[in-house]
Motif scaffolding. Structure first.
Motif, PDB file in Angstrom:
ATOM      1  N   ASP A 156       7.653  -1.201  -6.950  1.00 56.88           N
ATOM      2  CA  ASP A 156       7.294  -1.123  -5.305  1.00 56.88           C
ATOM      3  C   ASP A 156       7.212  -2.484  -4.966  1.00 56.88           C
ATOM      4  O   ASP A 156       7.789  -2.800  -3.968  1.00 56.88           O
ATOM      5  N   LEU A 157       6.256  -3.245  -5.343  1.00 58.85           N
ATOM      6  CA  LEU A 157       6.095  -4.572  -4.802  1.00 58.85           C
ATOM      7  C   LEU A 157       6.941  -5.691  -5.210  1.00 58.85           C
ATOM      8  O   LEU A 157       7.087  -6.668  -4.735  1.00 58.85           O
ATOM      9  N   PHE A 158       7.808  -5.708  -6.394  1.00 58.25           N
ATOM     10  CA  PHE A 158       8.616  -6.747  -6.739  1.00 58.25           C
ATOM     11  C   PHE A 158      10.162  -6.494  -6.875  1.00 58.25           C
ATOM     12  O   PHE A 158      11.000  -7.070  -6.991  1.00 58.25           O
ATOM     13  N   GLY A 159      10.515  -4.820  -6.917  1.00 57.29           N
ATOM     14  CA  GLY A 159      11.702  -4.462  -6.850  1.00 57.29           C
ATOM     15  C   GLY A 159      12.421  -4.717  -8.482  1.00 57.29           C
ATOM     16  O   GLY A 159      13.612  -4.753  -8.281  1.00 57.29           O
ATOM     17  N   ILE A 160      11.494  -4.610  -9.514  1.00 57.35           N
ATOM     18  CA  ILE A 160      12.171  -4.730 -10.681  1.00 57.35           C
ATOM     19  C   ILE A 160      12.107  -3.275 -11.245  1.00 57.35           C
ATOM     20  O   ILE A 160      11.467  -2.534 -11.080  1.00 57.35           O
ATOM     21  N   GLU A 161      13.275  -2.763 -11.671  1.00 59.73           N
ATOM     22  CA  GLU A 161      13.580  -1.564 -12.145  1.00 59.73           C
ATOM     23  C   GLU A 161      13.262  -1.249 -13.704  1.00 59.73           C
ATOM     24  O   GLU A 161      13.381  -1.962 -14.400  1.00 59.73           O
ATOM     25  N   HIS A 173      10.242  -5.496  -0.765  1.00 59.09           N
ATOM     26  CA  HIS A 173       9.324  -5.625  -1.904  1.00 59.09           C
ATOM     27  C   HIS A 173       8.519  -6.913  -1.800  1.00 59.09           C
ATOM     28  O   HIS A 173       8.650  -8.098  -1.923  1.00 59.09           O
ATOM     29  N   PRO A 174       7.124  -6.547  -1.065  1.00 56.71           N
ATOM     30  CA  PRO A 174       6.280  -7.525  -0.269  1.00 56.71           C
ATOM     31  C   PRO A 174       5.649  -8.577  -1.429  1.00 56.71           C
ATOM     32  O   PRO A 174       5.547  -9.703  -0.838  1.00 56.71           O
ATOM     33  N   LEU A 175       5.626  -8.490  -2.635  1.00 55.94           N
ATOM     34  CA  LEU A 175       4.971  -9.357  -3.410  1.00 55.94           C
ATOM     35  C   LEU A 175       6.284 -10.488  -3.923  1.00 55.94           C
ATOM     36  O   LEU A 175       5.761 -11.451  -4.517  1.00 55.94           O
ATOM     37  N   ARG A 176       7.372 -10.292  -3.508  1.00 56.88           N
ATOM     38  CA  ARG A 176       8.500 -11.315  -3.919  1.00 56.88           C
ATOM     39  C   ARG A 176       8.127 -12.642  -3.077  1.00 56.88           C
ATOM     40  O   ARG A 176       7.616 -12.582  -1.850  1.00 56.88           O
ATOM     41  N   LYS A 177       8.322 -13.815  -3.611  1.00 60.12           N
ATOM     42  CA  LYS A 177       7.871 -15.155  -2.948  1.00 60.12           C
ATOM     43  C   LYS A 177       8.706 -15.253  -1.530  1.00 60.12           C
ATOM     44  O   LYS A 177       8.160 -15.908  -0.584  1.00 60.12           O
TER      45      LYS A 177
END
Lengths: 179, 399
Positions: free
Chosen positions: A120-125, A144-148
């Motif tokens: 959810d927060l990083f978009g890593i599947e 994905h809000p926690l991406r920089k």
């Protein structure tokens, strides 16, 4: 558990293609590995009696966009051996395009929600995850809000909400956000 | 015309519970599939209180982020504060003086008592026993008075600083704390008397929501919930931090892993916490509560800052950009035993004033993820009992 040098030899022998290095910072050993083999590595660490890390304490990720790193994302696993009281960290590096790596749900069920959070927060599947949905943000959320590269104040979240106008006396309040 | 049993509809029903329900104590939503009174499938939905604390942490410096940690588990904010500064201190390779470590232990244990009192009280209220809540709250108020005496705040404490504490304890603290320690066993006895052998309480909690030790480990359960299932793991004894190794106490282990065992583990744990508090007060060493001011991690006293040019320069050195509290490039994680389980902060530093990434290992989230397993073959009315026993704090669950 094995000391750092021997551990390096053992892991390198088992995973010659994907093993990167083992670092030691403030008495915390970290195994760096490419994402695609993380399930095999964690299975070895869990079942091999030399390691016997029976408890997965935490799964999280770090976006290394602004730092020197082998790849953009690192998924970080904190393992604990409850009998010998030892901890080890596994960093699985994932590239920027189509970030994906195998799910560790077959080994520990706690991975279910924690991998959903990372997704959810990083978009890593996580391939092989039984129910990969968003967990913190709404289902129709696009980012994905926690991406920089996602700004602290969000993107378009404020302007998506209707502004409620209030009536003061006989006048309707001016919409200040437009001015 | 008489109604026959075959005419009754027996299809499955979907029942929505929450997110705004008096028994969820926060914003939790549970979607249940029920067959009569029996629950066949449970899907918890979370995220209603997601406030992006971890994103915020990347934009605040180390001492500023302490105020955000207060808002995570707001029943025991002190444990969050200390867990965060322990990780930051590990990153800086900093050892705080013994007195500060002892005060931290004391505050953590008092927080644990306050947290467990509220948990037991709220769970009893949910099941239908109101008295326990009031009896527990009396002691909890006294503990909060003690916190107020120490640093002026009751809920959002922010007592910790990287490298020590906000301030030393006042002289009036010791007698007040000893008074409290004398009063506390009476409250525990009252709770014990009201609940432990209470027939209704036993019926509502025994055999409800059981989790075996294998499931507990697989689901990553920690703290009183894991110990109630028979997992012998307490971070205070196994991986002692902040001088926990100096104190003598027992780890309480349950055997059935049901709601009743979780209640008993918490009740007895409060007594052990009291034992630790008494030892801390007896052994409390003198000396400073902060690391040496020359280390440039701690702000100078206000008088020094306003009264001398050296103090002013020192103050600027710490608060100006790109100076002061800048850990080396690296990462640190310190697991601590919070009242709900393993709480740890994983901090990645890029050498700047703000953490590059600060992750909380939230015990509430991970304990709550085992909720569907606990609900297997349970009744609708057991939902509230199991939910109460998990002590899910929405602030920490969603962050």
């Amino acid at each position: 558990m094995l000391p750092k040098d021997q551990l390096t030899v053992v892991i390198k022998e088992k995973f010659p293609d994907s093993f990167l290095e083992i670092t030691d910072f403030r008495d915390m050993l970290t195994i760096h590995i490419r994402g695609e083999q993380v399930l095999d590595l964690l299975r070895t660490l869990k079942t091999d009696p030399r390691f016997a890390f029976n408890f997965l304490a935490d799964i999280t990720a770090v976006d290394h966009l602004e730092m020197d790193a082998p790849a953009r994302f690192a998924v970080v696993y904190h393992l604990l051996n409850q009998h010998e009281v030892r901890r080890i960290v596994v960093r699985a590096w994932v590239d920027e395009e189509h970030p994906s790596l195998p799910s560790v749900y077959p080994l520990w069920k706690t991975a279910d929600w924690q991998e959903r959070e990372v997704y959810d927060l990083f978009g890593i599947e996580f391939t092989g995850h039984p129910d990969l949905r968003r967990i913190m943000t709404p289902d129709d959320f696009q980012h994905h809000p926690l991406r920089k590269d996602y700004p602290l104040q969000g993107r378009g979240e404020r302007s998506n909400f209707p502004v409620v106008k209030r009536r003061i006396g006989s006048k309707w309040q001016e919409d200040k956000s437009v001015q | 015309m008489t109604l026959e049993a075959k005419d009754l509809s027996t299809e499955k029903l979907v029942l929505n519970f929450g997110p705004s329900h008096p028994a969820t104590h926060g914003t939790l939503r549970v979607i249940m599939e029920i067959d009569g009174e029996r629950v066949t499938k449970v899907t918890p939905e979370i995220g209603f209180l997601h406030c992006g604390f971890e994103k915020l942490g990347e934009h605040l410096d180390y001492n500023q982020y302490i105020t955000v940690t207060d808002r995570m588990n707001y029943l025991s904010p002190m444990c969050n504060n200390f867990a965060f500064v322990l990780a930051a201190e590990k990153l800086l390779d900093l050892e705080v003086p013994k007195r500060a470590q002892y005060i931290r232990v004391l505050m953590c244990e008092l927080s644990r008592i306050a947290d467990h009192l509220l948990q037991i009280g709220m769970q009893a209220v949910d099941i239908g026993a109101f008295t326990v809540f009031l009896y527990g709250f009396r002691l909890r108020e006294r503990i909060y008075d003690l916190f107020e005496l120490a640093y002026g705040a009751r809920l959002t404490t922010s007592y910790a600083r990287v490298g020590g504490l906000m301030r030393d304890l006042p002289d009036s603290f010791m007698p007040a704390a000893l008074d409290l320690l004398d009063m506390a066993p009476g409250t525990f006895k009252e709770i014990d008397g009201l609940l432990t052998h209470n027939r209704i309480w036993l019926d509502r909690t025994r055999g409800i929501g059981p989790v075996g030790p294998e499931d507990a480990i697989s689901y990553g359960l920690t703290g009183p919930i894991a110990r109630a299932s028979g997992v012998d793991y307490d971070l205070r004894t196994k991986e002692p931090y902040s001088s926990y190794e100096d104190f003598d106490f027992d780890v309480i282990i349950g055997s059935n892993g049901d709601v009743y065992d979780r209640y008993l583990v918490r009740l007895y744990e409060m007594r052990e916490s009291l034992k630790i508090c008494r030892q801390v007060l007896e052994k409390m060493p003198g000396g400073p509560v902060n690391v040496d001011a020359d280390s440039k991690y701690i702000l100078p006293p206000r008088e020094e800052m306003f009264g001398s040019i050296e103090g002013l320069i020192h103050h600027f050195m710490i608060t100006m950009e790109n100076q002061g509290l800048t850990p080396p490039v690296g990462e640190a994680y310190v697991p601590t035993e919070s009242p709900n389980g393993e709480l740890g902060f994983f901090i990645v530093s890029d050498g700047g004033r703000e953490p590059y990434r600060v992750r909380t290992r939230p015990p509430s989230l991970i304990n709550y993820s085992a909720f569907p397993v606990m609900m297997e073959n349970m009744m609708v009315s057991d939902t509230v009992a199991i939910l109460g026993s998990l002590n899910v704090i929405a602030g920490e669950l969603d962050r």
